[in-house]
Design an enzyme around this catalytic site. Structure first.
Site, PDB file in Angstrom:
ATOM      1  N   CYS A 195      42.596  38.652  44.045  1.00 29.84           N
ATOM      2  CA  CYS A 195      41.390  37.801  44.551  1.00 29.84           C
ATOM      3  C   CYS A 195      41.551  36.133  44.545  1.00 29.84           C
ATOM      4  O   CYS A 195      40.966  35.460  45.358  1.00 29.84           O
ATOM      5  CB  CYS A 195      40.108  37.747  43.906  1.00 29.84           C
ATOM      6  SG  CYS A 195      39.504  39.459  43.829  1.00 29.84           S
ATOM      7  N   PHE A 196      43.355  35.509  43.514  1.00 29.13           N
ATOM      8  CA  PHE A 196      42.332  34.508  43.304  1.00 29.13           C
ATOM      9  C   PHE A 196      44.452  33.700  43.493  1.00 29.13           C
ATOM     10  O   PHE A 196      44.778  32.599  44.012  1.00 29.13           O
ATOM     11  CB  PHE A 196      41.944  34.089  41.955  1.00 29.13           C
ATOM     12  CG  PHE A 196      41.127  34.137  41.499  1.00 29.13           C
ATOM     13  CD1 PHE A 196      39.704  33.164  41.987  1.00 29.13           C
ATOM     14  CD2 PHE A 196      40.121  35.058  40.483  1.00 29.13           C
ATOM     15  CE1 PHE A 196      38.932  33.285  42.096  1.00 29.13           C
ATOM     16  CE2 PHE A 196      39.355  35.013  40.862  1.00 29.13           C
ATOM     17  CZ  PHE A 196      38.282  34.525  41.027  1.00 29.13           C
TER      18      PHE A 196
END
Length: 247
Positions: A195-196
């Site tokens: 997600c990052f």
């Protein structure tokens, strides 16, 4: 037509000077009607009343033409829907600028990873580009990983297998964080955060160990964003062999 002939010859061992006679053809396909089974496994007539029309030598060309026409148009409705959806993002006239290969690259990225571009779009937390273990990492990406392994690494840290084509297409930078360790960093696995677009990397003491840990992680750790707690990160014990002769 060639396929029909080949099927008939195989079925009846027809070897009359390499030719199939009309009578032999009609006999071979006496049960074949003007119908076709689509990709959805449903039977459809190639012509009105096709279930009652038998394939014969005299109508063979029409049969082949109808099959080809059906296959060409089989996914017309689905393709039209994709086209309408694409037009919501890119106006139709602009699509004519690109060949299909060029459009694929713009949409999907290149199949070969541009490691220089990835390095350019990388930020570091708790470490610097000059740190030894960071140098190990980029050496592995360039020299030890093949294209498939680079794609697996990207999926491990970002959930996708290809990079954007250019720096301007990156929505976020790739981040390498230092993973705090208790004891030897060589006993820990890296952690990917899809997600990052980041990875928590232990400060491995040598190139071979980093390669070993990274390769294991990208090959066997398919769960997204570390489903396990910190207690599961340490993977090596006193009996773990660090023999890297097979690397």
């Amino acid at each position: 037509l060639a396929r029909c002939k080949k099927a008939a010859e195989k079925r009846f061992s027809l070897t009359v000077s390499g030719r199939v006679t009309p009578e032999q053809f009609d006999m071979a396909f006496s049960q074949t009607k003007f119908v076709i089974v689509g990709s959805d496994q449903k039977e459809r007539e190639l012509i009105p009343g096709g279930k009652e029309v038998t394939l014969t030598w005299s109508n063979r060309k029409e049969f082949c033409t109808k099959i080809v026409d059906y296959r060409k148009k089989e996914f017309q409705q689905q393709c039209a829907a994709i086209r309408r959806g694409l037009a919501c993002v890119v106006p139709y006239p602009l699509l004519s600028i690109f060949a299909w290969e060029e459009l694929e690259i713009q949409v999907c990225g290149r199949s070969q990873m541009n490691v220089d571009l990835l390095q350019k779009m990388t930020r570091y937390q708790g470490c610097t580009a000059n740190d030894t273990h960071i140098q190990f990492f980029w050496q592995i990406m360039r020299e030890r990983f093949d294209e498939m392994e680079r794609a697996k690494f990207l999926k491990f840290v970002w959930g996708r297998a290809r990079l954007p084509v250019r720096a301007a297409d990156f929505q976020t930078h790739f981040t390498i964080n230092v993973l705090p360790t208790a004891g030897s960093p060589d006993s820990y696995m890296p952690i990917g955060h899809t997600c990052f677009f980041s990875i928590d990397m232990p400060k491995y003491t040598n190139l071979a160990m980093m390669h070993k840990r990274l390769l294991y992680a990208i090959t066997h750790c398919e769960a997204i964003d570390a489903d396990y707690g910190p207690e599961n990160i340490q993977v090596a014990d006193e009996g773990d062999s660090d023999d890297d002769d097979d690397l």
